[in-house]
Design an enzyme around this catalytic site. Structure first.
Site, PDB file in Angstrom:
ATOM      1  N   ALA A   1       6.730  14.419  66.955  1.00 12.10           N
ATOM      2  CA  ALA A   1       7.877  13.934  66.839  1.00 12.10           C
ATOM      3  C   ALA A   1       8.051  12.661  66.335  1.00 12.10           C
ATOM      4  O   ALA A   1       8.616  11.671  66.412  1.00 12.10           O
ATOM      5  CB  ALA A   1       8.638  13.821  68.226  1.00 12.10           C
ATOM      6  N   GLY A   2       6.870  12.280  65.241  1.00 14.76           N
ATOM      7  CA  GLY A   2       6.842  10.868  64.385  1.00 14.76           C
ATOM      8  C   GLY A   2       7.794  11.026  63.508  1.00 14.76           C
ATOM      9  O   GLY A   2       8.723  11.856  63.358  1.00 14.76           O
TER      10      GLY A   2
ATOM     11  N   GLY B   1       7.738  14.499  61.702  1.00 11.59           N
ATOM     12  CA  GLY B   1       8.378  15.648  62.479  1.00 11.59           C
ATOM     13  C   GLY B   1       9.773  15.350  62.676  1.00 11.59           C
ATOM     14  O   GLY B   1      10.762  16.327  62.551  1.00 11.59           O
TER      15      GLY B   1
ATOM     16  N   ASN C   1      -2.748  15.598  57.634  1.00  8.64           N
ATOM     17  CA  ASN C   1      -3.444  15.344  56.424  1.00  8.64           C
ATOM     18  C   ASN C   1      -5.023  14.953  57.124  1.00  8.64           C
ATOM     19  O   ASN C   1      -5.093  14.783  58.362  1.00  8.64           O
ATOM     20  CB  ASN C   1      -3.268  14.068  55.694  1.00  8.64           C
ATOM     21  CG  ASN C   1      -2.489  14.392  54.680  1.00  8.64           C
ATOM     22  OD1 ASN C   1      -2.486  15.299  53.688  1.00  8.64           O
ATOM     23  ND2 ASN C   1      -1.523  13.642  54.366  1.00  8.64           N
TER      24      ASN C   1
ATOM     25  N   HIS D   1      -4.575  18.635  48.000  1.00  7.34           N
ATOM     26  CA  HIS D   1      -3.454  17.717  48.098  1.00  7.34           C
ATOM     27  C   HIS D   1      -4.000  16.334  48.306  1.00  7.34           C
ATOM     28  O   HIS D   1      -4.390  15.573  49.127  1.00  7.34           O
ATOM     29  CB  HIS D   1      -2.762  17.966  49.602  1.00  7.34           C
ATOM     30  CG  HIS D   1      -1.657  16.990  49.848  1.00  7.34           C
ATOM     31  ND1 HIS D   1      -0.664  16.665  48.865  1.00  7.34           N
ATOM     32  CD2 HIS D   1      -1.231  16.420  50.949  1.00  7.34           C
ATOM     33  CE1 HIS D   1       0.132  15.915  49.150  1.00  7.34           C
ATOM     34  NE2 HIS D   1      -0.140  15.548  50.540  1.00  7.34           N
TER      35      HIS D   1
ATOM     36  N   ARG E   1      -1.860   7.771  57.693  1.00  9.33           N
ATOM     37  CA  ARG E   1      -2.672   6.529  57.025  1.00  9.33           C
ATOM     38  C   ARG E   1      -1.673   5.306  57.411  1.00  9.33           C
ATOM     39  O   ARG E   1      -0.863   5.130  57.055  1.00  9.33           O
ATOM     40  CB  ARG E   1      -2.642   6.936  55.563  1.00  9.33           C
ATOM     41  CG  ARG E   1      -3.617   7.892  55.271  1.00  9.33           C
ATOM     42  CD  ARG E   1      -3.996   7.728  53.691  1.00  9.33           C
ATOM     43  NE  ARG E   1      -3.074   8.424  52.924  1.00  9.33           N
ATOM     44  CZ  ARG E   1      -2.832   8.468  51.707  1.00  9.33           C
ATOM     45  NH1 ARG E   1      -3.746   7.798  50.752  1.00  9.33           N
ATOM     46  NH2 ARG E   1      -1.977   9.131  51.113  1.00  9.33           N
TER      47      ARG E   1
ATOM     48  N   ARG F   1       7.343  15.261  43.619  1.00  6.64           N
ATOM     49  CA  ARG F   1       7.144  14.045  43.236  1.00  6.64           C
ATOM     50  C   ARG F   1       6.981  13.837  41.750  1.00  6.64           C
ATOM     51  O   ARG F   1       7.637  13.221  40.850  1.00  6.64           O
ATOM     52  CB  ARG F   1       5.955  13.412  43.685  1.00  6.64           C
ATOM     53  CG  ARG F   1       6.164  12.915  45.513  1.00  6.64           C
ATOM     54  CD  ARG F   1       4.973  12.208  45.892  1.00  6.64           C
ATOM     55  NE  ARG F   1       5.131  11.723  47.176  1.00  6.64           N
ATOM     56  CZ  ARG F   1       4.138  11.718  48.205  1.00  6.64           C
ATOM     57  NH1 ARG F   1       3.009  12.269  47.972  1.00  6.64           N
ATOM     58  NH2 ARG F   1       4.661  11.205  49.326  1.00  6.64           N
TER      59      ARG F   1
ATOM     60  N   ARG G   1      -7.397   9.497  52.953  1.00  6.88           N
ATOM     61  CA  ARG G   1      -7.033  10.849  53.542  1.00  6.88           C
ATOM     62  C   ARG G   1      -8.065  11.516  54.114  1.00  6.88           C
ATOM     63  O   ARG G   1      -8.006  11.939  55.463  1.00  6.88           O
ATOM     64  CB  ARG G   1      -6.407  11.493  52.488  1.00  6.88           C
ATOM     65  CG  ARG G   1      -5.419  12.509  52.997  1.00  6.88           C
ATOM     66  CD  ARG G   1      -4.049  12.911  52.246  1.00  6.88           C
ATOM     67  NE  ARG G   1      -4.589  12.769  50.775  1.00  6.88           N
ATOM     68  CZ  ARG G   1      -3.587  12.989  49.984  1.00  6.88           C
ATOM     69  NH1 ARG G   1      -2.305  12.908  50.228  1.00  6.88           N
ATOM     70  NH2 ARG G   1      -3.708  12.598  48.499  1.00  6.88           N
TER      71      ARG G   1
ATOM     72  N   ASP H   1       5.546  16.523  71.393  1.00  5.53           N
ATOM     73  CA  ASP H   1       4.746  15.211  71.171  1.00  5.53           C
ATOM     74  C   ASP H   1       3.968  15.056  72.573  1.00  5.53           C
ATOM     75  O   ASP H   1       4.480  15.223  73.555  1.00  5.53           O
ATOM     76  CB  ASP H   1       5.622  14.116  70.540  1.00  5.53           C
ATOM     77  CG  ASP H   1       4.566  13.258  69.830  1.00  5.53           C
ATOM     78  OD1 ASP H   1       5.028  13.219  68.721  1.00  5.53           O
ATOM     79  OD2 ASP H   1       4.051  12.275  70.396  1.00  5.53           O
TER      80      ASP H   1
HETATM   81  N1  APR Z   1      -0.615  16.029  70.327  1.00  5.61           N
HETATM   82  C1  APR Z   1       1.037  15.997  70.172  1.00  5.61           C
HETATM   83  N2  APR Z   1       1.248  15.088  69.519  1.00  5.61           N
HETATM   84  C2  APR Z   1       0.459  14.321  68.832  1.00  5.61           C
HETATM   85  C3  APR Z   1      -0.822  14.299  69.030  1.00  5.61           C
HETATM   86  C4  APR Z   1      -1.490  15.449  69.942  1.00  5.61           C
HETATM   87  N3  APR Z   1      -2.575  15.384  70.165  1.00  5.61           N
HETATM   88  N4  APR Z   1      -1.596  13.252  68.388  1.00  5.61           N
HETATM   89  C5  APR Z   1      -0.616  12.644  67.793  1.00  5.61           C
HETATM   90  N5  APR Z   1       0.549  13.126  68.056  1.00  5.61           N
HETATM   91  C6  APR Z   1       1.918  12.779  67.620  1.00  5.61           C
HETATM   92  C7  APR Z   1       1.888  11.169  67.642  1.00  5.61           C
HETATM   93  O1  APR Z   1       2.329  10.931  69.020  1.00  5.61           O
HETATM   94  C8  APR Z   1       3.039  10.795  66.857  1.00  5.61           C
HETATM   95  O2  APR Z   1       4.204  10.900  67.251  1.00  5.61           O
HETATM   96  O3  APR Z   1       1.948  12.971  66.165  1.00  5.61           O
HETATM   97  C9  APR Z   1       3.020  12.040  65.890  1.00  5.61           C
HETATM   98  C10 APR Z   1       2.545  11.625  64.397  1.00  5.61           C
HETATM   99  O4  APR Z   1       3.642  10.830  63.915  1.00  5.61           O
HETATM  100  P1  APR Z   1       3.701   9.544  63.165  1.00  5.61           P
HETATM  101  O5  APR Z   1       2.542   8.717  63.587  1.00  5.61           O
HETATM  102  O6  APR Z   1       4.983   8.974  62.598  1.00  5.61           O
HETATM  103  O7  APR Z   1       3.155  10.062  61.798  1.00  5.61           O
HETATM  104  P2  APR Z   1       3.946  10.896  60.138  1.00  5.61           P
HETATM  105  O8  APR Z   1       4.177   9.992  59.417  1.00  5.61           O
HETATM  106  O9  APR Z   1       5.073  11.616  61.161  1.00  5.61           O
HETATM  107  O10 APR Z   1       2.668  11.843  59.736  1.00  5.61           O
HETATM  108  C11 APR Z   1       2.380  12.872  60.419  1.00  5.61           C
HETATM  109  O11 APR Z   1       1.900  14.406  58.168  1.00  5.61           O
HETATM  110  O12 APR Z   1       2.195  13.623  56.105  1.00  5.61           O
HETATM  111  C12 APR Z   1       1.163  13.766  57.209  1.00  5.61           C
HETATM  112  O13 APR Z   1      -0.602  12.014  56.729  1.00  5.61           O
HETATM  113  C13 APR Z   1       0.529  12.451  57.485  1.00  5.61           C
HETATM  114  O14 APR Z   1      -1.255  13.429  59.110  1.00  5.61           O
HETATM  115  C14 APR Z   1       0.222  12.493  58.916  1.00  5.61           C
HETATM  116  C15 APR Z   1       1.270  13.737  59.672  1.00  5.61           C
END
Ligand code: APR
Length: 317
Positions: free
Chosen positions: A11-12, A15, A127, A182, A83, A158, A95, A34
């Site tokens: 839910a980052g 998501g 990624n 990618h 990243r 893009r 990556r 999450d």
């Molecule tokens: N189980 C559940 N959620 C998890 C876990 C896990 N084991 N590990 C990490 N998360 C959650 C984190 O808590 C976070 O909320 O995944 C979410 C990732 O969100 P962000 O850090 O905001 O990353 P985001 O920008 O959404 O990118 C996610 O997409 O484009 C790709 O490279 C990017 O690999 C990355 C992914």
């Protein structure tokens, strides 16, 4: 009537943005998962509170457990470490350096997902994308039709954006496709790029076009260096275009990372190629007639993907 159900893991930024678009397009009920307590619940509540204003009528659930994901039609896996600048070294991991970290995130998540939704289609975003597709396929045991990586949809978006900016024309009239992994070796197909059917080479000089291709290849990195974190609007919207085609059985042709079994001369490797996406997930790989130069570029990209996939330690199939 049963409603469609999409689970979004993570839910980052990606998501929650994907959940936003799924909701506003009323594609399905959404379950956001999450590991952070409160985060998916908070995002879900916030998004749901926008529904009377934006006029979408779907159920949005936030949870830290996988029970509530049961019987999902489509699952979007965005969980992982993106990243981001290391606060100590000040450096960005590539990556590819993320491969082991995110393998340990995506593998256990996949186990949970398939337990509750054994018939789902999984769209992977985390990624390094091509490698994470291998993790999901390996751990889920799903047929290749139901593990699809989001790569080409974003890379193509893009590429088209930069062409539209250069020419000052609507993005709606830019047609093209980007193949390959990618990564920086992705393969934009100039020969198949047009503006409303007019070959792009008639409209943009070669040196400018080369610069656009280079910018598209490094598009993710350009945003990382501006934002200090990886992109999320375009990755989320590209993912939702794939989910929409699957949920609505639209059979759109979208470049996606899929497990090739001889197509384009590659075996047992996820590579971005044109795919028909419908209710069954991957419904068809479209095999294009590439010229020698295009095939050589795709080979370089496939080699780069293979080198990252090898880090996973699954051994050759
Ligand atoms: N189980 C559940 N959620 C998890 C876990 C896990 N084991 N590990 C990490 N998360 C959650 C984190 O808590 C976070 O909320 O995944 C979410 C990732 O969100 P962000 O850090 O905001 O990353 P985001 O920008 O959404 O990118 C996610 O997409 O484009 C790709 O490279 C990017 O690999 C990355 C992914």
């Amino acid at each position: 009537m049963r409603r469609n159900k999409v689970t979004v893991v993570g839910a980052g930024a990606v998501g929650s943005t994907a959940a936003h678009w799924i909701a506003s397009k009323e594609l399905a009920d959404v379950v956001l998962v999450d590991m952070v307590q409160g985060l998916p619940q908070g995002v879900a509540l916030d998004l749901a509170s926008a529904s009377p204003v934006e006029d979408f009528d779907i159920k949005i659930t936030g949870t830290n457990s996988y029970e509530e994901t049961a019987d999902s039609d489509v699952i979007l896996v965005t969980a992982g470490v993106p990243r981001r600048k290391d606060p100590v070294t000040g450096k960005f991991p590539s990556r590819d350096e993320l491969v082991k970290i995110n393998q340990d995130v995506v593998g256990p998540i996949t186990e949970q997902l398939v337990k509750y939704s054994p018939n789902s289609v999984i769209v992977v975003v985390t990624n390094p994308l091509d490698a994470m597709c291998h993790v999901v396929k390996e751990v889920s045991g799903f047929p290749r039709e139901r593990v699809i990586g989001q790569a080409g949809a974003l890379d193509t978006a893009r590429y088209k954006t930069f062409i539209a900016m250069e020419l000052g024309v609507s993005v709606e009239d830019v047609h093209g496709i980007v193949l390959g992994g990618h990564g920086d070796e992705m393969v934009p197909l100039v020969r198949h790029t047009s503006i409303a059917g007019i070959p792009i080479t008639e409209l943009i000089a070669k040196d400018k076009l080369d610069a656009i291709i280079e910018r598209a290849r490094k598009g993710g990195g350009e945003i990382v260096s501006l934002l200090g974190r990886s992109a999320y609007y375009a990755p989320a919207s590209a993912s939702v275009s794939m989910i929409e085609s699957i949920i609505k059985d639209k059979k759109r042709v979208i470049a996606s990372a899929v497990y090739l079994q001889g197509e384009y001369g590659y075996h047992d490797l996820f590579i971005g190629v044109p795919c028909v996406l419908g209710a069954k997930g991957l419904e068809k790989v479209i095999v294009m007639d590439l010229n020698d130069e295009e095939k050589a570029m795709l080979d370089i990209s496939a080699k780069a993907v293979r080198s990252v996939v090898d880090v996973l330690g699954y051994g050759k199939k």
